[in-house]
Every structure is written in structure tokens, then in C-alpha cells.
Scaffold this motif. Structure first.
Motif, mmCIF file in Angstrom:
data_model
loop_
_atom_site.group_PDB
_atom_site.id
_atom_site.type_symbol
_atom_site.label_atom_id
_atom_site.label_comp_id
_atom_site.label_asym_id
_atom_site.label_seq_id
_atom_site.Cartn_x
_atom_site.Cartn_y
_atom_site.Cartn_z
ATOM 1 N N LEU A 173 11.920 51.870 2.634
ATOM 2 C CA LEU A 173 11.991 53.029 3.528
ATOM 3 C C LEU A 173 13.333 53.744 3.352
ATOM 4 N N MET A 174 14.416 52.991 3.328
ATOM 5 C CA MET A 174 15.738 53.601 3.198
ATOM 6 C C MET A 174 15.875 54.326 1.861
ATOM 7 N N PHE A 184 4.948 55.861 8.321
ATOM 8 C CA PHE A 184 5.758 56.099 7.127
ATOM 9 C C PHE A 184 5.196 55.371 5.911
ATOM 10 N N SER A 185 5.256 56.045 4.768
ATOM 11 C CA SER A 185 4.915 55.422 3.488
ATOM 12 C C SER A 185 6.064 55.613 2.521
ATOM 13 N N ALA A 186 6.645 54.512 2.074
ATOM 14 C CA ALA A 186 7.714 54.593 1.080
ATOM 15 C C ALA A 186 7.149 54.996 -0.279
ATOM 16 N N LYS A 187 5.864 54.776 -0.470
ATOM 17 C CA LYS A 187 5.228 55.118 -1.751
ATOM 18 C C LYS A 187 4.980 56.618 -1.855
ATOM 19 N N LYS A 237 15.724 55.529 -5.928
ATOM 20 C CA LYS A 237 14.790 54.435 -6.209
ATOM 21 C C LYS A 237 15.378 53.055 -5.912
ATOM 22 N N ASP A 238 16.674 52.894 -6.177
ATOM 23 C CA ASP A 238 17.229 51.542 -6.064
ATOM 24 C C ASP A 238 18.628 51.489 -5.466
ATOM 25 N N MET A 239 18.965 52.458 -4.628
ATOM 26 C CA MET A 239 20.278 52.424 -3.958
ATOM 27 C C MET A 239 20.346 51.209 -3.029
ATOM 28 N N VAL A 240 19.294 51.033 -2.220
ATOM 29 C CA VAL A 240 19.201 49.878 -1.332
ATOM 30 C C VAL A 240 18.363 48.838 -2.070
#
Length: 192
Positions: free
Chosen positions: A39-40, A173-176, A47-50
Motif C-alpha cells: 500500500l505504501m 484499496f488495491s496496491a495492484k 515499486k520497492d521503496m518500502v
């Protein structure tokens, strides 16, 4: 909040490491593996900060991210099942509790729940505790892309009833797909 310039700042493991309270903070809380990191990442457009992991308990500190030089996003360790010792879980709990109770720069806690699962007592306890402490929070139901529209409606109603929420007080919410991102940004702006 444009999320143009996002950087990892530090991982806090003790109260002494907390940064000065110069900027507003939004914290993200949820059971292990509810999709908090995904989600973050979708929220900030990276894509890959968190760091995302299928292993529960991956986040082991309060991870601070500076956004556009104007605010911090704080990724809290997941609660519930985690493949870490009880001592470590208790240490997290103490640090998180003190952070939530005492942080004057904290503007909102985004409480993340997996829409595929029935209401969990720990989520209810967290939201009740936040209410009692007058700490603003925003429930977000994640992973909505993983179930059909009918299931989504049914499960959202079950979570609403189980946690005393209404469709106006939470976000799907959808992270996708990014569904719910604009609503989440808009809601966070009201807390800031």
C-alpha cells in the motif's frame, strides 16, 4: 502531497532514535502481511521503496520516509503472527505504544486490514485504543483486487459491522490496480 521526492530516512529501534518533531507524520499500522508495504509503495508511486516480504515480521523498526521535504510516512512493525521472538514482539509493542501515545507530530494512523479476512480482535482493540487516546485513524481495506465485486461488498460490510465502521469512514484499496489511492491521498490531506 505529490510524492515526487521520497527517501528513506531511518529505522527507529528505541525512543532515543526518534527524529525531532519538525514535520507532520502519518503512521501505517496493521497485522503482519496485510499489504502495508505494498500500500505504501503504491501510495508513493514506487515499486520497492518500502520493502515487501512474504515473511511476517520483516519490518522490525519504525521506518521513516521523508516525502517532498514536508512530511514523514512511518511504517510500523506488523502485529499478530510474526516469526520473531516474544521478547522482540514485546519490545516493538512498547516502542509503538510510546510512539503513538506521545508523538505530537503524529497526525493520523492508517490502520490496514485485509478485506479477505473476518474482523480480527487485535484490529478492533487497536482502533478502540486509538479512539480512547484521541489519536486520529483511518481504516483501509486492502487486497480488494483479490476477490470478486460481490465478495468485496459482502466482506466490506462484515468488516464494517465487526469494527463499528461505515463506508464513509474507511477506504477500499488495491496496491495492484491503484484503486483507492486518490481517496487515500485526499483523506490524508484532511488530517495534515
Amino acid at each position: 502531497m505529490n510524492f515526487h521526492d521520497v527517501e528513506f530516512v531511518l529505522s527507529v529501534h528505541s525512543d532515543k532514535q526518534l527524529p525531532l518533531e519538525e514535520l507532520p507524520e502519518i503512521a501505517f499500522a496493521g497485522r503482519s502481511n496485510v499489504g502495508k508495504s505494498s500500500l505504501m509503495n503504491k501510495l508513493i508511486g514506487r515499486k520497492d521503496m518500502v520493502k515487501v516480504s512474504s515473511r511476517p515480521g520483516k519490518t522490525q523498526g519504525l521506518n521513516y520516509f521523508l516525502v517532498d521535504g514536508i512530511m514523514h510516512l512511518v511504517d510500523l512493525p506488523g502485529y499478530g503472527f510474526a516469526r520473531v521472538s516474544k521478547d522482540m514482539q514485546n519490545a516493538w509493542q512498547g516502542l509503538i505504544t510510546r510512539y503513538l501515545e506521545n508523538r505530537k507530530s503524529l497526525k493520523c494512523v492508517v490502520v490496514i486490514l485485509d478485506i479477505r479476512h473476518a474482523p480480527k480482535a487485535q484490529d478492533t482493540q487497536l482502533m478502540t485504543w486509538l479512539s480512547q487516546k484521541n489519536i486520529p485513524y483511518l481504516p483501509v481495506y486492502t487486497k480488494i483486487d483479490k476477490i470478486s465485486g460481490n465478495e468485496r461488498t459482502k466482506n466490506a460490510k462484515l468488516l464494517d459491522a465487526g469494527h463499528g465502521l461505515t463506508p464513509k469512514t474507511r477506504i477500499l484499496f488495491s496496491a495492484k490496480t491503484g484503486q483507492g489511492r486518490d481517496e487515500l491521498i485526499s483523506a490524508l490531506k484532511t488530517f495534515l
